[in-house]
Design a protein around this motif. Structure first.
Motif, PDB file in Angstrom:
ATOM      1  N   LEU A 245       0.849  -1.196   0.000  1.00  0.00           N
ATOM      2  CA  LEU A 245       0.000   0.000   0.000  1.00  0.00           C
ATOM      3  C   LEU A 245       0.880   1.239   0.000  1.00  0.00           C
ATOM      4  CD1 LEU A 245      -2.866   1.338   0.491  1.00  0.00           C
ATOM      5  CD2 LEU A 245      -2.326   1.136   2.939  1.00  0.00           C
ATOM      6  N   CYS A 246       0.507   2.242  -0.791  1.00  0.00           N
ATOM      7  CA  CYS A 246       1.263   3.504  -0.820  1.00  0.00           C
ATOM      8  C   CYS A 246       0.315   4.671  -0.624  1.00  0.00           C
ATOM      9  CB  CYS A 246       2.010   3.646  -2.140  1.00  0.00           C
ATOM     10  SG  CYS A 246       3.070   5.126  -2.231  1.00  0.00           S
ATOM     11  N   LEU A 247       0.618   5.528   0.358  1.00  0.00           N
ATOM     12  CA  LEU A 247      -0.147   6.736   0.650  1.00  0.00           C
ATOM     13  C   LEU A 247       0.804   7.788   1.220  1.00  0.00           C
ATOM     14  CD1 LEU A 247      -3.231   5.165   2.489  1.00  0.00           C
ATOM     15  CD2 LEU A 247      -3.343   6.401   0.305  1.00  0.00           C
ATOM     16  N   PRO A 248       0.440   9.071   1.148  1.00  0.00           N
ATOM     17  CA  PRO A 248       1.217  10.043   1.911  1.00  0.00           C
ATOM     18  C   PRO A 248       1.147   9.689   3.396  1.00  0.00           C
ATOM     19  CG  PRO A 248      -0.263  11.136   0.368  1.00  0.00           C
ATOM     20  CD  PRO A 248      -0.666   9.696   0.395  1.00  0.00           C
ATOM     21  N   THR A 249       2.194   9.975   4.139  1.00  0.00           N
ATOM     22  CA  THR A 249       2.212   9.597   5.546  1.00  0.00           C
ATOM     23  C   THR A 249       1.199  10.391   6.353  1.00  0.00           C
ATOM     24  OG1 THR A 249       4.572   9.126   5.319  1.00  0.00           O
ATOM     25  CG2 THR A 249       3.688   9.296   7.565  1.00  0.00           C
ATOM     26  N   ILE A 250       1.214  11.700   6.202  1.00  0.00           N
ATOM     27  CA  ILE A 250       0.326  12.586   6.953  1.00  0.00           C
ATOM     28  C   ILE A 250       0.081  13.831   6.112  1.00  0.00           C
ATOM     29  CG2 ILE A 250       2.264  13.650   8.206  1.00  0.00           C
ATOM     30  CD1 ILE A 250       0.371  13.791  10.664  1.00  0.00           C
ATOM     31  N   GLY A 251      -1.081  14.421   6.287  1.00  0.00           N
ATOM     32  CA  GLY A 251      -1.496  15.509   5.405  1.00  0.00           C
ATOM     33  C   GLY A 251      -1.049  16.890   5.812  1.00  0.00           C
ATOM     34  N   MET A 252       0.034  16.992   6.564  1.00  0.00           N
ATOM     35  CA  MET A 252       0.548  18.301   6.962  1.00  0.00           C
ATOM     36  C   MET A 252       2.039  18.203   7.195  1.00  0.00           C
ATOM     37  SD  MET A 252      -0.784  18.421  10.938  1.00  0.00           S
ATOM     38  CE  MET A 252      -2.289  17.486  10.664  1.00  0.00           C
ATOM     39  N   LEU A 253       2.716  19.323   7.070  1.00  0.00           N
ATOM     40  CA  LEU A 253       4.094  19.441   7.505  1.00  0.00           C
ATOM     41  C   LEU A 253       4.103  19.796   8.979  1.00  0.00           C
ATOM     42  CD1 LEU A 253       5.393  21.490   4.445  1.00  0.00           C
ATOM     43  CD2 LEU A 253       5.575  19.010   4.794  1.00  0.00           C
TER      44      LEU A 253
END
Length: 465
Positions: A380-388
């Protein structure tokens, strides 16, 4: 403010090679790490305990092994012989440790030298590393920002060049959040991959299956090395990722606040396909239900336990009394953690035991389905978290005070809910032009497929330079 972030320093693998060839001694390396620690910690407040004398003594004649002579750091929650674990609480009596945790014994037997332990949020239950006992930890690049949590102290120490490898725990993203915020690799193996005995706090019977022990490192190869030392079953030898399935869910409920995150994710998918992976785009239709059940499970299993921990001298912990203390500026519980005891508990705690049983059954059903989906040939591939990394206070507001489906944290939390193995890789070539902060991209595998996961992570690391 000074920028203490790691730039072009070598990773642990390269440093170990220098020591093996005699170009560098453990004593010199440990002394340099301690010097660096004393330089940066007044600004970062990341280390809670420093072992100057013990570390230098161990470096005189380091134990032979895969980590021989390497300075490392540990989350404050790891038991060390003759030391205590506070879990960041000023109320709970400290846990007196008679011996090292099994994972610590493995690290020492491999030759690692522990130079310090690191700061955490109270009871490791928020993504801001702050507590009333040790204070607040800061991001190495910008001290007005959080390093993440709950393994935030480790993130700051590794990113600032103090520690070659840091070790933490991850129950709701606690390794991968600070790694992503600090531009590092963070690896959370599945909950049974590493012996968790005497690594605190011990959670409720099912919530504990959300928890995994793993490293924060400067590179993927360092993560493989560290995992090979601490794992019950070491990963398979490196192999090709050509032909593996790349799961990129369609219409996944995720939202990025910063454009560089989406840009890095597109590059990640392209790079992994160039490396031979085959993209699949399934629709995952149960994410909202799984996510909404998290606070129900946590409060259902943990609130009574937390109250016991917080009771002092036989006097039961009182939510009402602590609320008054919070209002009048005399807290005895860290305010971020207090939201779990008050607001989240009031909104979500199941009122009937059967409801909690049903939630657990829902997770078990989902784990079976997703592990079938991933099998031994899909990641599975996704961005880790939606913020810096946000400013201090903003992380708790974004994650604890907004009931409902929080699209900025659905990706990393999924790994814990399904008890998968997950790794975040820094997209160093896609830093935010305003802040210089680096986004993270996450890969996840079914338990037992950590070798392929690390293989793909190494390819991803190169694609994101």
């Amino acid at each position: 403010m000074p920028d203490f972030t790691l730039h072009d320093m070598a990773d642990a693998t390269a440093i170990l090679e220098q020591m093996r060839t005699g170009k560098l001694s453990s004593k010199k390396l440990v002394q340099a790490s301690l010097d660096r620690l004393h330089q940066v910690n007044p600004h970062l407040n990341a280390a809670t305990q420093v072992f100057n004398g013990q570390a230098l003594a161990a470096a005189e004649n380091p134990i032979a092994g895969p980590l021989s002579g390497l300075p490392i750091t540990l989350k404050e929650t790891y038991a060390l012989a003759k030391e205590q674990v506070t879990v960041g609480s000023v109320r709970m009596p400290a846990i007196q440790c008679k011996e090292d945790a099994p994972v610590v014994k493995r690290l020492k037997a491999a030759g690692a030298i522990i130079i310090a332990r690191s700061n955490i949020p109270e009871f490791v239950m928020t993504a801001e590393t702050s507590n009333l006992r040790f204070g607040r930890s800061n991001h190495p690049k910008d001290q007005t920002r959080v390093p993440g949590g709950s393994t935030g102290g480790e993130g700051a120490l590794v990113a600032s060049g103090v520690s070659l490898i840091g070790f933490g725990t991850d129950i709701l993203g606690s390794i991968r959040i600070p790694a992503a915020f600090c531009g590092l690799v963070g690896f959370r193996p599945h909950s049974a991959a590493v012996n968790k005995s005497s690594v605190y706090p011990e959670s409720g019977p099912y919530f504990e299956t959300f928890n995994g022990i793993g490293p924060i490192t400067r590179s993927v190869r360092d993560a493989r090395l560290a995992y090979s030392v601490i794992a019950n079953e070491p990963p398979a030898l490196p192999a090709t990722i050509s032909g593996l399935k790349l799961i990129a869910p369609k219409n996944y409920p995720f939202e990025a606040k910063d454009e560089c995150i989406d840009t890095a994710y597109r590059a990640a998918l392209e790079g992994l396909q160039t490396a031979g992976m085959v993209k699949h785009e399934p629709v995952l239709d149960d994410i909202k239900t799984l996510f909404m059940n998290v606070p129900k499970l946590v409060t259902g299993e943990m609130v009574s336990v937390w109250k016991d921990w917080l009771s002092v001298d036989g006097k039961p912990f009182s939510i009402i009394n602590e609320t008054l203390r919070q209002i009048t500026g005399r807290p005895t519980v860290q305010p971020g953690f207090f939201l779990w005891l008050s607001l989240i508990n009031g909104l979500y705690r199941p009122r009937q035991k059967t409801a909690l049983t049903g939630i657990i059954e829902t997770y078990e059903h989902a784990r079976k389905n997703y592990r079938t989906l991933l099998g031994h040939d899909a990641l599975l591939c996704l961005p880790t978290i939606g913020m810096l990394a946000p400013k201090h206070g903003a992380m708790n507001r974004a994650t604890l005070m907004k009931p409902g489906l929080n699209k900025q944290i659905t990706a990393h939390t999924l790994v814990n809910m399904l008890d998968l193995s997950g790794i975040t890789v820094p997209a160093r070539g896609f830093s935010d032009p305003k802040t210089g902060l680096v986004p993270g991209i996450m890969l996840a595998s079914a338990p037992g497929n950590e070798g392929a996961l690390l293989d793909a992570a190494a390819a991803l690391e190169q694609a994101l330079l």
